[in-house]
Design an enzyme around this catalytic site. Sequence first.
Site, PDB file in Angstrom:
ATOM      1  N   CYS A 112       0.807  -1.226   0.000  1.00  0.00           N
ATOM      2  CA  CYS A 112       0.000   0.000   0.000  1.00  0.00           C
ATOM      3  C   CYS A 112       0.839   1.276   0.000  1.00  0.00           C
ATOM      4  O   CYS A 112       0.333   2.356  -0.290  1.00  0.00           O
ATOM      5  CB  CYS A 112      -0.948   0.006   1.194  1.00  0.00           C
ATOM      6  SG  CYS A 112      -2.014  -1.419   1.201  1.00  0.00           S
ATOM      7  N   HIS A 251      -3.237   6.879   2.641  1.00  0.00           N
ATOM      8  CA  HIS A 251      -3.699   5.614   2.055  1.00  0.00           C
ATOM      9  C   HIS A 251      -5.116   5.365   2.563  1.00  0.00           C
ATOM     10  O   HIS A 251      -5.388   5.481   3.761  1.00  0.00           O
ATOM     11  CB  HIS A 251      -2.742   4.501   2.485  1.00  0.00           C
ATOM     12  CG  HIS A 251      -3.261   3.136   2.195  1.00  0.00           C
ATOM     13  ND1 HIS A 251      -3.841   2.800   0.993  1.00  0.00           N
ATOM     14  CD2 HIS A 251      -3.290   2.000   2.957  1.00  0.00           C
ATOM     15  CE1 HIS A 251      -4.194   1.539   1.025  1.00  0.00           C
ATOM     16  NE2 HIS A 251      -3.880   1.034   2.199  1.00  0.00           N
ATOM     17  N   ASN A 281     -10.119  -0.107  -0.316  1.00  0.00           N
ATOM     18  CA  ASN A 281      -8.654  -0.052  -0.238  1.00  0.00           C
ATOM     19  C   ASN A 281      -8.085  -0.593  -1.551  1.00  0.00           C
ATOM     20  O   ASN A 281      -8.177  -1.790  -1.822  1.00  0.00           O
ATOM     21  CB  ASN A 281      -8.209  -0.902   0.968  1.00  0.00           C
ATOM     22  CG  ASN A 281      -6.706  -0.976   1.125  1.00  0.00           C
ATOM     23  OD1 ASN A 281      -5.949  -0.647   0.210  1.00  0.00           O
ATOM     24  ND2 ASN A 281      -6.267  -1.433   2.284  1.00  0.00           N
TER      25      ASN A 281
HETATM   26  N1  ACO Z   1     -18.849  -8.360   8.911  1.00  0.00           N
HETATM   27  C1  ACO Z   1     -19.310  -8.606  10.164  1.00  0.00           C
HETATM   28  N2  ACO Z   1     -18.515  -8.926  11.193  1.00  0.00           N
HETATM   29  C2  ACO Z   1     -17.196  -9.001  10.960  1.00  0.00           C
HETATM   30  C3  ACO Z   1     -16.648  -8.755   9.683  1.00  0.00           C
HETATM   31  C4  ACO Z   1     -17.533  -8.430   8.647  1.00  0.00           C
HETATM   32  N3  ACO Z   1     -17.102  -8.165   7.395  1.00  0.00           N
HETATM   33  N4  ACO Z   1     -15.307  -8.889   9.756  1.00  0.00           N
HETATM   34  C5  ACO Z   1     -15.018  -9.216  11.025  1.00  0.00           C
HETATM   35  N5  ACO Z   1     -16.166  -9.296  11.761  1.00  0.00           N
HETATM   36  C6  ACO Z   1     -16.314  -9.602  13.165  1.00  0.00           C
HETATM   37  C7  ACO Z   1     -15.149 -10.392  13.712  1.00  0.00           C
HETATM   38  O1  ACO Z   1     -15.332 -11.774  13.492  1.00  0.00           O
HETATM   39  C8  ACO Z   1     -15.218 -10.036  15.183  1.00  0.00           C
HETATM   40  O2  ACO Z   1     -16.238 -10.798  15.789  1.00  0.00           O
HETATM   41  P1  ACO Z   1     -16.052 -11.350  17.290  1.00  0.00           P
HETATM   42  O3  ACO Z   1     -15.937 -10.116  18.160  1.00  0.00           O
HETATM   43  O4  ACO Z   1     -17.286 -12.140  17.511  1.00  0.00           O
HETATM   44  O5  ACO Z   1     -14.789 -12.147  17.292  1.00  0.00           O
HETATM   45  C9  ACO Z   1     -15.691  -8.576  15.174  1.00  0.00           C
HETATM   46  O6  ACO Z   1     -16.314  -8.371  13.897  1.00  0.00           O
HETATM   47  C10 ACO Z   1     -14.566  -7.564  15.347  1.00  0.00           C
HETATM   48  O7  ACO Z   1     -13.510  -7.903  14.449  1.00  0.00           O
HETATM   49  P2  ACO Z   1     -12.160  -7.087  14.415  1.00  0.00           P
HETATM   50  O8  ACO Z   1     -11.240  -7.716  13.425  1.00  0.00           O
HETATM   51  O9  ACO Z   1     -11.675  -6.891  15.815  1.00  0.00           O
HETATM   52  O10 ACO Z   1     -12.701  -5.695  13.842  1.00  0.00           O
HETATM   53  P3  ACO Z   1     -11.939  -4.314  13.721  1.00  0.00           P
HETATM   54  O11 ACO Z   1     -12.743  -3.310  14.428  1.00  0.00           O
HETATM   55  O12 ACO Z   1     -10.488  -4.428  14.057  1.00  0.00           O
HETATM   56  O13 ACO Z   1     -12.069  -4.014  12.180  1.00  0.00           O
HETATM   57  C11 ACO Z   1     -10.706  -4.039  10.172  1.00  0.00           C
HETATM   58  C12 ACO Z   1     -11.454  -4.871  11.225  1.00  0.00           C
HETATM   59  C13 ACO Z   1     -11.720  -3.202   9.440  1.00  0.00           C
HETATM   60  C14 ACO Z   1     -10.001  -4.975   9.216  1.00  0.00           C
HETATM   61  C15 ACO Z   1      -9.688  -3.112  10.892  1.00  0.00           C
HETATM   62  O14 ACO Z   1      -8.942  -3.850  11.811  1.00  0.00           O
HETATM   63  C16 ACO Z   1      -8.722  -2.431   9.920  1.00  0.00           C
HETATM   64  O15 ACO Z   1      -9.084  -1.566   9.158  1.00  0.00           O
HETATM   65  N6  ACO Z   1      -7.428  -2.757  10.005  1.00  0.00           N
HETATM   66  C17 ACO Z   1      -6.378  -2.071   9.232  1.00  0.00           C
HETATM   67  C18 ACO Z   1      -6.392  -2.349   7.764  1.00  0.00           C
HETATM   68  C19 ACO Z   1      -5.218  -1.657   7.122  1.00  0.00           C
HETATM   69  O16 ACO Z   1      -4.889  -0.533   7.438  1.00  0.00           O
HETATM   70  N7  ACO Z   1      -4.493  -2.340   6.265  1.00  0.00           N
HETATM   71  C20 ACO Z   1      -3.224  -1.733   5.819  1.00  0.00           C
HETATM   72  C21 ACO Z   1      -2.966  -1.772   4.475  1.00  0.00           C
HETATM   73  S1  ACO Z   1      -3.493  -3.215   3.637  1.00  0.00           S
HETATM   74  C22 ACO Z   1      -2.113  -3.669   2.697  1.00  0.00           C
HETATM   75  O17 ACO Z   1      -1.017  -3.218   2.863  1.00  0.00           O
HETATM   76  C23 ACO Z   1      -2.350  -4.761   1.670  1.00  0.00           C
END
Ligand code: ACO
Length: 324
Positions: A112, A251, A281
């Site tokens: 990214c 990003h 993204n």
């Molecule tokens: N729909 C519904 N529920 C979901 C989904 C979904 N699509 N995805 C995950 N959940 C659930 C999980 O199973 C979890 O359930 P549980 O509490 O029963 O275990 C709950 O939602 C919370 O999941 P988390 O992973 O803790 O959610 P979070 O608030 O962290 O959000 C996300 C996830 C959006 C991926 C976030 O962590 C994020 O944006 N991370 C950074 C991404 C990023 O910056 N990437 C960098 C670049 S990518 C690259 O370089 C290729």
Amino acid sequence: MKANIKYLSSYLPENIITNYDLEKTLDTNNDWIVTRTGIEERRIADKTESSGDMAIKAVNKLKEKGAFIDDADAIIVATSTKSYTFPSTAGLIQKSFNIKNSCLAFDISAACSGYIYALNTAASLIESKECKKVLVVASEKCSDIVNWQDRSTAILFGDGVSAALLEAEEGDKGIISTDIGAESNDEILIVKGGGSASPITEENVEDKTNTIYMAGTEVFKKAVKTFDDTINKTVKNANLELKDLSLVITHQANTRIMNAVAKNLGLSDDKFYVNIQKYGNTSAASVGIAFTEAFESGNIKNGDYVLLTAFGAGLTWGSTLIKF
Ligand code: ACO
């Protein structure tokens, strides 16, 4: 001598996949996706359209805007989803546009952060007088490396391309400060299959190891901290203060990351340009797509200081500060 941004373009495939479309195949819902990420829809390229094909369309758009690229001294393409192992996508662009044979043509793999890595490399080539004109392209077909059965990643990514033409110019306009960094980590963000450590076989295609694995929460925390550091460093390098920034374009990974960074830096959310709702993204392409859109919609004026910044797999990060 400065590297000035002369032309910007982007290309997004026409096909729109909304959160409601994803609800039909995944255990997810529009509210969760919008609240947790800010994403409403993303563009997904046709099966027959490679990232190289998309890159060529973005460069064509640069030409339609008046860019003359036949004499470019370098072509740098940022991609993690290249058309071929070799030749590079930069080579495909050179052939497609008949760019002179004495140009450098190479791809960068910085996930990214690829657009920023490419821009900062272009600036170094220009400032050192190695090159006068550099074509930068960031092209990603993320849909090919997404596990469409994994709700935690499938909802995040989209396909797209951004392109920029940089030229050597005297004066105070152009790239005035850069930062780049890396910290090796193959645990929280990785596509394992497909390289020589794990060549694609029937078994690992079945296991989806050729798709994105991301420990979202760890990446989120690391991203917020790293954005704070790299933005501060880049502004300080230019002898400016955060309040001097006219626009920050990060990003486009998650609106909650952007809001947290704005809060930590004491900047208002409206200093951050956001278009993640439309495209998700798009990895390396995302900063450039947002930058092009901000420029074309009149959000950038003469005299503005615009800061571009990215964080991604590697881990990699970087920032580019531009005076308009
Ligand atoms: N729909 C519904 N529920 C979901 C989904 C979904 N699509 N995805 C995950 N959940 C659930 C999980 O199973 C979890 O359930 P549980 O509490 O029963 O275990 C709950 O939602 C919370 O999941 P988390 O992973 O803790 O959610 P979070 O608030 O962290 O959000 C996300 C996830 C959006 C991926 C976030 O962590 C994020 O944006 N991370 C950074 C991404 C990023 O910056 N990437 C960098 C670049 S990518 C690259 O370089 C290729």
